[in-house]
Design a protein around this motif. Structure first.
Motif, PDB file in Angstrom:
ATOM      1  N   SER A 207      66.507 -28.667 -55.780  1.00 40.55           N
ATOM      2  CA  SER A 207      66.471 -29.667 -54.748  1.00 40.55           C
ATOM      3  C   SER A 207      66.554 -28.874 -53.502  1.00 40.55           C
ATOM      4  CB  SER A 207      67.843 -30.567 -54.707  1.00 40.55           C
ATOM      5  OG  SER A 207      68.125 -31.142 -53.608  1.00 40.55           O
TER       6      SER A 207
ATOM      7  N   THR B 160      59.260 -28.775 -48.444  1.00 38.93           N
ATOM      8  CA  THR B 160      59.162 -29.949 -47.562  1.00 38.93           C
ATOM      9  C   THR B 160      59.162 -29.697 -46.214  1.00 38.93           C
ATOM     10  OG1 THR B 160      59.304 -31.206 -49.688  1.00 38.93           O
ATOM     11  CG2 THR B 160      59.421 -32.670 -47.314  1.00 38.93           C
TER      12      THR B 160
ATOM     13  N   CYS C 129      62.825 -27.651 -53.147  1.00 39.55           N
ATOM     14  CA  CYS C 129      62.114 -28.828 -52.891  1.00 39.55           C
ATOM     15  C   CYS C 129      62.144 -29.202 -51.248  1.00 39.55           C
ATOM     16  CB  CYS C 129      62.126 -29.862 -53.983  1.00 39.55           C
ATOM     17  SG  CYS C 129      61.785 -29.182 -55.389  1.00 39.55           S
ATOM     18  N   ARG C 130      63.517 -29.112 -50.787  1.00 43.39           N
ATOM     19  CA  ARG C 130      63.680 -29.294 -49.522  1.00 43.39           C
ATOM     20  C   ARG C 130      63.201 -28.442 -48.727  1.00 43.39           C
ATOM     21  NH1 ARG C 130      69.657 -30.643 -49.167  1.00 43.39           N
ATOM     22  NH2 ARG C 130      69.316 -31.168 -47.007  1.00 43.39           N
TER      23      ARG C 130
ATOM     24  N   HIS D 245      54.113 -32.197 -54.148  1.00 41.97           N
ATOM     25  CA  HIS D 245      55.253 -32.390 -55.177  1.00 41.97           C
ATOM     26  C   HIS D 245      55.613 -31.067 -55.560  1.00 41.97           C
ATOM     27  CE1 HIS D 245      55.224 -36.664 -55.035  1.00 41.97           C
ATOM     28  NE2 HIS D 245      53.927 -36.551 -55.156  1.00 41.97           N
ATOM     29  N   PRO D 246      56.663 -30.193 -55.220  1.00 44.84           N
ATOM     30  CA  PRO D 246      57.173 -28.920 -55.512  1.00 44.84           C
ATOM     31  C   PRO D 246      57.484 -29.112 -57.133  1.00 44.84           C
ATOM     32  CG  PRO D 246      58.173 -29.544 -53.763  1.00 44.84           C
ATOM     33  CD  PRO D 246      57.668 -30.806 -54.250  1.00 44.84           C
ATOM     34  N   GLN D 247      57.255 -27.886 -57.838  1.00 44.51           N
ATOM     35  CA  GLN D 247      57.416 -27.466 -59.179  1.00 44.51           C
ATOM     36  C   GLN D 247      57.972 -26.262 -59.435  1.00 44.51           C
ATOM     37  OE1 GLN D 247      55.873 -29.390 -62.911  1.00 44.51           O
ATOM     38  NE2 GLN D 247      53.970 -29.838 -61.650  1.00 44.51           N
TER      39      GLN D 247
ATOM     40  N   VAL E 236      53.560 -25.963 -55.414  1.00 42.95           N
ATOM     41  CA  VAL E 236      53.461 -27.386 -54.857  1.00 42.95           C
ATOM     42  C   VAL E 236      51.974 -28.043 -55.043  1.00 42.95           C
ATOM     43  CG1 VAL E 236      53.786 -28.825 -52.703  1.00 42.95           C
ATOM     44  CG2 VAL E 236      54.824 -26.762 -53.077  1.00 42.95           C
TER      45      VAL E 236
END
Length: 405
Positions: free
Chosen positions: A239, A246, A242-243, A201-203, A197
């Motif tokens: 998804s 977050t 990333c969620r 913004h995660p990758q 992250v």
């Protein structure tokens, strides 16, 4: 110009790559560890014997040395301590509360639940009095685990209530806080998602399949990164990952997450704000993604800018675990030949000559593993199995060698 002093928590074999890399980047290194004899002491500029789970003692050491940065990127037990010290000294870090979100599975469940992710049914238990009611609410089959440990220690899978009390006591014995998590079993394919992250913004750096042992479903026999173009389920996996990060509040740093694909759902099981073990962090991720997450974490801790740009088509990797029958190891044969197989990145034994192999109760009980790297999925599995077939082990006074399972 004065070299920056980085404080690395832990001084065991898994911290050696981080210490070496930090020094190669021009930093001075302080390491601290609970034990008086650790391999990283010889590499570091300074070392202190101190429990890395002890927040105030670690802060006192860091303050005395006037460190410029602190990180714990290879073991869960020091993640919250590193975040606490960084916060107290005004250094780069994820924040202590965020670190607790990643190291306490109870908080993890609550936050991902509130964040709208699909999570197992769960209850938190801190005394035997509410045990049966909690299990009844979750319903069998279920998992019993400590909220704040790693490597599957103290984890039990129960089909019914026959061994509920014993499973609770086992989990509580590994729980530093004394709290135990009871959650429903989620059936499906187990996957690992590794990522980084940057500014929220995660990758995604890698997605792997976990293959469990048939008789010990909480322990993997293989971790396989297939490489190649992303599969049809990549978008929903990315998804969910990333969620999850977050929901837990990670703004900068590496993560290593475990999910289960259950039908159309991607269910978070566990996630750590550190690199993956068994050389995933140090060997696998740099190869498959082109991103040296270890280097980026060092730069992050030192207050330097970072850039995460994974290659568009990942390469393949395979970690094949070694299994042996219980007993004492008297001889290991074939490691050099196995290591010479093209594509083998590492062969590691957790146990040596004269040490005892126990029952496969959790991940740390696996005797060792083979790490293979290649361009394609089929190629990398063949390489790992070929190397593994060259290794044999003699147990106690056995007349014949055991080929490793």
């Amino acid at each position: 110009m004065r070299k920056k002093l980085l404080h690395i928590l832990g001084a065991g074999p898994w911290q050696l790559p981080t210490v070496r890399l930090a020094k190669s980047l021009g930093h001075r290194v302080l390491v601290s560890d609970l034990y008086p004899n650790r391999p990283a002491y010889a590499l570091a500029d300074f070392h202190e014997v101190v429990d890395i789970t002890d927040l105030e003692s670690t802060l006192a050491v860091a303050t005395r040395y006037r460190i410029d940065g602190i990180l714990c990127d290879t073991t869960d037990i020091g993640v919250a301590t590193a975040a606490y010290v960084a916060e107290q000294l005004g250094l780069p870090g994820m924040g202590h509360e965020t670190a607790l979100n990643f190291t306490d599975k109870g908080r993890m469940r609550q936050l991902t639940d509130r964040g709208g992710l699909v999570v197992p049914r769960y209850r938190l238990v801190d005394s035997a009095g509410g045990l049966k009611d909690a299990a009844a609410e979750v319903s069998y089959p279920l998992i019993v685990k400590p909220v704040d440990n790693q490597s599957g220690r103290g984890v039990s899978r129960l089909a019914d209530g026959t061994n509920l009390e014993a499973a609770y006591q086992a989990a509580r014995g590994f729980s530093r806080s004394g709290t135990v998590l009871i959650e429903s079993c989620v059936e499906g394919s187990e996957i690992i998602v590794d990522g980084f992250v940057v500014k929220g913004h995660p990758q995604i750096l890698g997605v792997a399949r976990k293959i469990p042992y048939p008789d010990t479903v909480t322990v993997s026999s293989r971790i396989h990164y297939p490489g190649g173009p992303p599969g049809s389920d990549f978008d929903r996996i990315a998804s969910a990952a990333c969620r999850t990060v977050t929901a837990l509040g990670l703004l900068n740093g590496v993560f290593h997450a475990e999910f289960i694909i259950h039908g159309d759902e991607v269910v978070p099981i566990d996630i750590a704000a550190r690199g993956g073990g068994v050389m995933i962090y140090s060997h696998v991720i740099p190869y498959i993604s082109g991103v040296n997450a270890n280097r980026e974490m060092i730069q992050l801790a030192a207050g330097e800018s970072i850039a995460i740009k994974p290659q568009p088509i990942p390469r393949a990797a395979n970690i094949e675990f070694i299994r042996l029958p219980p007993g004492r190891i008297s001889e290991i044969i074939g490691i050099e030949a196995a290591a010479a197989v093209p594509g083998i990145a590492a062969i590691h034994f957790n146990l040596g000559i004269g040490e005892q192999v126990g029952a496969l109760e959790h991940k740390d009980r696996r005797p060792g593993y083979v790490v293979a790297l290649a361009d394609t999925a089929s190629e990398v599995i063949d390489i790992a199995l070929r190397a593994k077939s060259l290794i044999s082990v003699r147990m106690d006074d056995a007349k014949n060698h055991f080929g490793i399972a």
